[in-house]
Structures are given as structure tokens and as C-alpha cells.
Enzyme design. Structure first.
Site, PDB file in Angstrom:
ATOM      1  N   MET A  20      -6.944  35.590   3.621  1.00 35.48           N
ATOM      2  CA  MET A  20      -8.250  34.939   3.691  1.00 35.48           C
ATOM      3  C   MET A  20      -8.695  34.454   2.305  1.00 35.48           C
ATOM      4  SD  MET A  20     -11.860  36.450   5.103  1.00 35.48           S
ATOM      5  CE  MET A  20     -11.211  36.876   6.714  1.00 35.48           C
ATOM      6  N   ARG A  23      -9.870   7.686  23.895  1.00 35.25           N
ATOM      7  CA  ARG A  23     -10.869   8.699  23.525  1.00 35.25           C
ATOM      8  C   ARG A  23     -12.257   8.133  23.785  1.00 35.25           C
ATOM      9  NH1 ARG A  23      -9.603   9.963  17.187  1.00 35.25           N
ATOM     10  NH2 ARG A  23     -10.507   7.875  17.046  1.00 35.25           N
ATOM     11  N   LYS A  28     -17.107   9.830   7.056  1.00 39.15           N
ATOM     12  CA  LYS A  28     -17.337  10.951   7.983  1.00 39.15           C
ATOM     13  C   LYS A  28     -16.791  12.241   7.377  1.00 39.15           C
ATOM     14  CE  LYS A  28     -13.064   9.679  10.401  1.00 39.15           C
ATOM     15  NZ  LYS A  28     -12.521   8.858  11.501  1.00 39.15           N
ATOM     16  N   TYR A  46       0.559  40.317   3.981  1.00 36.27           N
ATOM     17  CA  TYR A  46       0.443  40.833   5.352  1.00 36.27           C
ATOM     18  C   TYR A  46       1.752  40.688   6.127  1.00 36.27           C
ATOM     19  CZ  TYR A  46      -4.644  41.262   5.041  1.00 36.27           C
ATOM     20  OH  TYR A  46      -5.921  41.631   4.695  1.00 36.27           O
TER      21      TYR A  46
HETATM   22  C1  LIG Z   1     -11.575   7.888  10.965  1.00 44.56           C
HETATM   23  C2  LIG Z   1     -11.640   6.499  11.447  1.00 44.56           C
HETATM   24  C3  LIG Z   1     -11.287   5.432  10.600  1.00 44.56           C
HETATM   25  C4  LIG Z   1     -10.665   5.648   9.245  1.00 44.56           C
HETATM   26  O1  LIG Z   1      -9.307   5.978   9.435  1.00 44.56           O
HETATM   27  P1  LIG Z   1      -8.326   6.318   8.207  1.00 44.56           P
HETATM   28  O2  LIG Z   1      -7.011   6.528   8.842  1.00 44.56           O
HETATM   29  O3  LIG Z   1      -8.892   7.563   7.593  1.00 44.56           O
HETATM   30  O4  LIG Z   1      -8.389   5.175   7.275  1.00 44.56           O
HETATM   31  C5  LIG Z   1     -11.503   4.137  11.063  1.00 44.56           C
HETATM   32  N1  LIG Z   1     -11.980   3.921  12.317  1.00 44.56           N
HETATM   33  C6  LIG Z   1     -12.297   4.919  13.160  1.00 44.56           C
HETATM   34  C7  LIG Z   1     -12.781   4.607  14.517  1.00 44.56           C
HETATM   35  C8  LIG Z   1     -12.135   6.245  12.765  1.00 44.56           C
HETATM   36  O5  LIG Z   1     -12.408   7.231  13.615  1.00 44.56           O
END
Ligand SMILES: *Cc1c(COP(=O)(O)O)cnc(C)c1O
Length: 383
Positions: free
Chosen positions: A322, A146, A48, A267
Site C-alpha cells: 500500500m 457507449r 477530464k 507480502y
Molecule cells: C478522453 C476523450 C478524448 C481524448 O482522448 P485521448 O486519447 O486522451 O487524446 C477525446 N474525445 C472523447 C470523447 C474522450 O472521451
């Protein structure tokens, strides 16, 4: 000569770039094998957020080549990119499916992770209407609150007739605090998930993320789902990092200058020179995903962001702008630092976990924020 179309973006040549990002696909493949061996089960890859910033188009083929056959993404748009990169892989969308999009899953051979009764209803009805059982995962929530069915609902799945309308191909849950092996919630989640999985023995089960793979009392289940550790993040924050670094970031020195005693830099004048200091200005900033929170004030200089210059750790001074970061190179011999040189922002022992900590965040956010203005180079991987 062709004129680039407005809006197109080709690769950025290294000599024009303010930052050089190098991604080691051989290290990625090697990390996947390390995690698979450690998990002792089938091991997927979570890709992802553009494979945690490293690039789905490059990371996925390297992982397929290493032997990975199952991928998880968060969104359908990512799943389509993963599908193009891995025509035969199993691909799950963790965020489930939005009402009315079931047909897209079918068209691309993608599997949704169903995390609520309405999603299960819609997927089951869709399959019934097609007259075919299409695969999907079911997410049971064991503590995150969640996504996912509540444990009691997970226990009620057995015998639910909707499970005959589609193919429940995976039962999964997600750990809350796996990076902290002493946390009591790990055992509670393992117990709750094991109980649900035991009622559905025909369905492969998956619980462990990167850190979960390293938990001492983690049952094997059927499938491990690491993300962060694949990309070099430390899944065992209290111990030495067992993973190989995948990401290296260098920033270009635009100018060398000196600040006189009492002058400020950046800044808001957050940092004040004590005596005469030699400064270097880097062509990387928060617009490149380097967090502004890594900047320093007089009170915390040295505890926040760092760059490695000729082997020496040099602190960020003042705010991260930036497009620019100022570092103090007073301790580096004058002939070892020149305008146009690059300095190390991630790498040479300054790993993504430390970069995250020094910016008041975590390495995950550093990786997924890696900017689009760097010259990217991929090493190794599939020819
Ligand atoms: C992101 C995610 C993972 C991977 O988790 P890591 O800590 O990056 O290994 C696995 N399962 C779900 C549901 C996730 O959202």
C-alpha cells in the site's frame, strides 16, 4: 500558530513527502502547440479526470495562455473547476447532462454533449422554455457503443425540428482504435462520421483524439480533441514519441538493506533473493496510485516495475505494498545510493507509456491515478 482544520489539506512539503511529483506546464503548452500544428485545425484540450492527473487549476490556465479556447471534461464538477480557471473558454461536458441539471449548464456557461434522444429532448425543451437557443454538442456513435446517437439517427438529424430549439454547436464522434493506424475500424469510423457531417454542413465537426491527429487519412474536420498526448503520452505507440514529457515522479528511499540467499521480500514472499542482494525500500505504494500489478515474482522480475537509480534501471522485487515498493539496487555502486535519496519512477526515459505497460495497463491509467500524497511542484506556466 494556527491549527489546521480537520479535513483541510494544504500542500505537502517536499521534505515530508514519500514521492515528489513535478509537472512541467511549459511542456504541456508546447505539446498543445505541437498537436495544433499537426492537426491543422482549431484544437481543444481534454482536461477530464483533473487534466489526466496533472491538475485542472494549473493545466487549464497554461493551455489558455498557449492559445487554447475549448476544453472538454467528463463531469459537471470538473466543468465548474475549468470554468473558474478559464472564464472565457468554451467548455463541453462529454458525459452529457443528467436529468434536471440543464439550468446548471446555463448558470456556468457550460455546454453538454448530448448523446441520446432523451437528452436532446430535454435540452431542446429546456431551451424552448427559456425562449433561447443555448449551445450543445451532439455525439454520434460510430463504433464505441457507449454514448452517442447511432449513425442512422445521426443521418436523421437534418431537418429535425429539435435542432431549431437549441444551437447545435458541434457534431462529434470518438475513435475506437486510433493508436493502431492499421486497424480497419479507423476508415469505417471516418467514413460514417463524414457522411453524417456532410448532412449537417453548418455544424462544426470533431473526430480526432490524440492518436487520431496522427492518422494519415484523417480528414481535418473543424476541431481536434487531444487529451493523453498533451500530458506526454505517446499518440503513436509504434513510433518514437513526438511529445515532451510533462510528468516526473520520484520516490524516496526509506531504507537500504540486504537480503541473504533464499530470503524473500514483501507480502506473500513472491520474490526470492538469489545470492546476497542489496535492496532499497521506497515510500510509494499502490495507495499513491502506483499499480500493485507492477510488482514482481521470481518468474517475471525485471519485466515489471522499474526505478532509475543513479542512471541504472533497478527492478521492483516482490509485491507493491500500500505504501512501499522494494527495489533491487545491487547493480548500483554503494556510494551512489543513500537513505533519503530519491529515485526516478517516471522520467529520464522511463515514460508513462512504459510504466503503464510494465504494470499491465496503459499510461492513461498511470496519469489519472497519480496520488494525492506526493509533494507537487509545477514548473513554468502562467505566473
Ligand atoms: C478522453 C476523450 C478524448 C481524448 O482522448 P485521448 O486519447 O486522451 O487524446 C477525446 N474525445 C472523447 C470523447 C474522450 O472521451
Amino acid at each position: 500558530m494556527t491549527t489546521p482544520q480537520a479535513g483541510t489539506r494544504g500542500p505537502i512539503p517536499a521534505e515530508e513527502a514519500g514521492g515528489l511529483l513535478t509537472i512541467d506546464l511549459d511542456a504541456l503548452a508546447s505539446n498543445w502547440k505541437t498537436l495544433r500544428d499537426r492537426a491543422g485545425t482549431e484544437t481543444a484540450a481534454v482536461v477530464k479526470a483533473d487534466a489526466y492527473g496533472t491538475g485542472i487549476e494549473q493545466a487549464v490556465p497554461a493551455l489558455v495562455d498557449a492559445g487554447c479556447g475549448t476544453f472538454f471534461v467528463a463531469h459537471m464538477a470538473e466543468a465548474k473547476r475549468a470554468r473558474a480557471a478559464a472564464p472565457n473558454a468554451t467548455i463541453y461536458v462529454l458525459n452529457g447532462f443528467l436529468t434536471g441539471t440543464a439550468a446548471t449548464y446555463l448558470n456556468f456557461g457550460i455546454r453538454p454533449v448530448l448523446g441520446s434522444w432523451p437528452e436532446i429532448d430535454e435540452w431542446a425543451a429546456f431551451c424552448r422554455a427559456q425562449g433561447k437557443t443555448f449551445p450543445a454538442a451532439i455525439h454520434v456513435d460510430t463504433g464505441m457503443n457507449r454514448l452517442g446517437l447511432r449513425v442512422a439517427d445521426g443521418m436523421a438529424l437534418r431537418g429535425d425540428r429539435r435542432l431549431e430549439d437549441f444551437e447545435p454547436a458541434l457534431l462529434m464522434s470518438h475513435l475506437v482504435s486510433a493508436e493502431d493506424p492499421a486497424h480497419e475500424i479507423n476508415a469505417r469510423q471516418i467514413e460514417a462520421f463524414s457522411a453524417v457531417a456532410a448532412t449537417l454542413p453548418g455544424i462544426p465537426a470533431s473526430l480526432a483524439n490524440s492518436s487520431g491527429i496522427f492518422l494519415k487519412d484523417m480528414p481535418r474536420f473543424s476541431l481536434a480533441r487531444p487529451g493523453y498526448a498533451l500530458y506526454g503520452g505517446n499518440p503513436t505507440p509504434d513510433a518514437k514519441n513526438p511529445m515532451e514529457p510533462v510528468v516526473r515522479l520520484e520516490g524516496r528511499i526509506l531504507q537500504l538493506r540486504s537480503a541473504e540467499h533464499g530470503e524473500t521480500a514483501g507480502y506473500s514472499g513472491a520474490w526470492t533473493s538469489k545470492g546476497r542482494r542489496r535492496l532499497a525500500t521506497l515510500s510509494v505504494g499502490y495507495a499513491d496510485g502506483y499499480p500493485r500489478s507492477a510488482g514482481s515474482t521470481d518468474a517475471n522480475v525485471g519485466q515489471t516495475g522499474l526505478a532509475i537509480v543513479a542512471g541504472r534501471r533497478c527492478p521492483f522485487v516482490g509485491r507493491v505494498s500500500m505504501d512501499l515498493i522494494i527495489i533491487d539496487v545491487t547493480d548500483v555502486p554503494e556510494d551512489a545510493v543513500r537513505q533519503g535519496d530519491t529515485v526516478v519512477l517516471i522520467g529520464d526515459g522511463l515514460d508513462v507509456d512504459e510504466v503503464g505497460t510494465r504494470a499491465g495497463t496503459i499510461g492513461y491509467e498511470i496519469l489519472t491515478g497519480l496520488g494525492r500524497r506526493y509533494a507537487r511542484t509545477y514548473r513554468g506556466g502562467v505566473a
